[in-house]
Structure formats: C-alpha cells, structure tokens
Scaffold this active site. Sequence first.
Site, short mmCIF file in Angstrom:
data_model
loop_
_atom_site.label_atom_id
_atom_site.label_comp_id
_atom_site.label_asym_id
_atom_site.label_seq_id
_atom_site.Cartn_x
_atom_site.Cartn_y
_atom_site.Cartn_z
CB CYS A 78 -4.89 -26.88 16.81
SG CYS A 78 -6.64 -27.27 17.06
CB SER A 88 -5.27 -31.81 14.66
OG SER A 88 -6.38 -31.76 13.79
CG ASN A 142 -3.00 -22.13 12.73
OD1 ASN A 142 -3.43 -23.25 12.46
ND2 ASN A 142 -3.63 -21.33 13.58
#
Length: 293
Positions: A167, A188, A198
Amino acid sequence: MAKWDKEYLTLCKQILLEGKQVHNRTGVDTIKIPYYSTAFDLQDEFPILTTKFVAFKSAVIEMLWFYQMQSNDVRELQNRGIHIWDEWKIDADGVYRIYDESGKIKFEKNFGKEWAHTIGTAYGYIVKKYQLTQKLIEKLKTDPEDRRMIMSLWQDEYLDTAVLPSCVWNSMWDVTDGKLNAVVTQRSVDVGLGLPFNVTQYAVLVHLISQVVGLKPGMLYWSAKDAHLYVNEVSGIQEQIRRYEELGDFEAPKLWVNPEVTDFFQFDNSRELSDIKLEDYQHHGKIKMKVSV
C-alpha cells in the site's frame, strides 16, 4: 497541541462530508476521496495521534520487519506479540485463505508450500531482494546530493505472488541543509486503521536513518491516492472526532532514539524495542475497529 490530530480529523471529516461510497474487493464498502497529501516537520513534532491510542511498538517493529529484518515471514512478528499480518499469512499447506464471518472460505489461492507462513513476494521480500535499505544508506553516506534515492516496493514481476501488494509503495529521499527529507507515496490508504500506523512508522524511519548517516530529520511529505474509511470504521471515527471537540488533544510526545546506535541493522527489534521509545505519550485510549480483508 498535537498538529497531527487536527490534520487527521480534518481529513476524516472531509471524507465523511465529501466522499463517495464505493464497493471493493473486501466486500465492505468504503467512503473515499481520490487524493490526499500533507507534510510533517519532524523537527517540530513527532506525528502520532493522541485522540486515540496508536500501538507505537507494533508500528515500529512492523516497519523494522520490512526495512531492517527484511522479512516476509509473519511468524517473526507473531513471536514479538504482533498479529497485524495474521489475516494475510499463507497457511502451512501453501494456500492463502480468506474466511467470512461464519468461518466459510470466501477466497483461496495456492502459492506453494515454499511460501508457507509468509505474505509472499511483498514488502520485506522486495527490500531484501533489491537490498533497498543498504543501498539507500550507502548512497546517503557517499553521494547525498544524488537525485535517484528511491525505495520502491512496487515491482510488477512480483505482484501476482504477493498476498497483498504494498500500500505504501514508494519513498524518495532528499538531503537539504543537513536534513534528511522523505517523500512517501501510497496507492491506497485505510484512513481509520492504516494511516495513523503508516505515518508514525515512516517518521521513525526518517529519524533512524538520519542518525546512522549523520543528518538531522527534516520533512516527511505524504501523498496518497484513494484515501478511504471503511463503513464499519465510521462510528469509531465519529467517537474520535467527539473526543477532539469535547476533550481536546494532548501535546505530541517526544521520540527518543538511542544515540549510541550508528548501524541501522543494530537497532533493537525485539518486543522491548529498547533503542526506540516514546516519551510522555498521552492519549484518550483505544478505539476498536475491525480490519477488512
């Protein structure tokens, strides 16, 4: 107060107000906007949410699993008490299976027994194959003005044999005025569960690499396509917005990195994570959300 909380919840409100509800491969609809970008000055604030608890150690150990251990074996996370990749682990017989809520198989794919207990050719597999971390660190030490310092986890030939293609798939690195900056791109983003993890992970990564190459951490630039909330995350996000509006947030905590570690591959990646700590992390507690697979 914590700038990241305000920025994050502004994004959540935008998705809820302006987003479009769409179907996707998981079977759980998302509400999405097509693009999102932001930037963090790591000299000013360490970005981790305070309006809800973010599992700092789990986030950092997962990042080290990719870039330091360079592993795709989920058991290495499980041995450290981390189960965030369990849903994507290939079974012992080499078959990856997704189950519905009744326990019935809704999807399966045979990867082969040699890939048992892994996530296939994704994340740490790519980092190891192309020695991405080692090459980046070497380039930062020997030619910091180079404009080709990129770690790409998106390799077309390995997409079909990855359980979940990356991702966060790309990071580009820059040195300006003695500071290390990173530009991170994401194909995404699950804003409810993934984005808080993240951002914290890559903020830590910038700090760690900065230290071992003799630079200061600078800017973390973030760019994401398809920023979405799963419909089953909406109530949790609404609770987080309520907390912010009624209770406020806290001061951002400080990141401590053991100054004696000068080799990226020597940072402790055990459960204790003894070389990387948050100081004064105050938060409003956990908000449970179910992962969609």
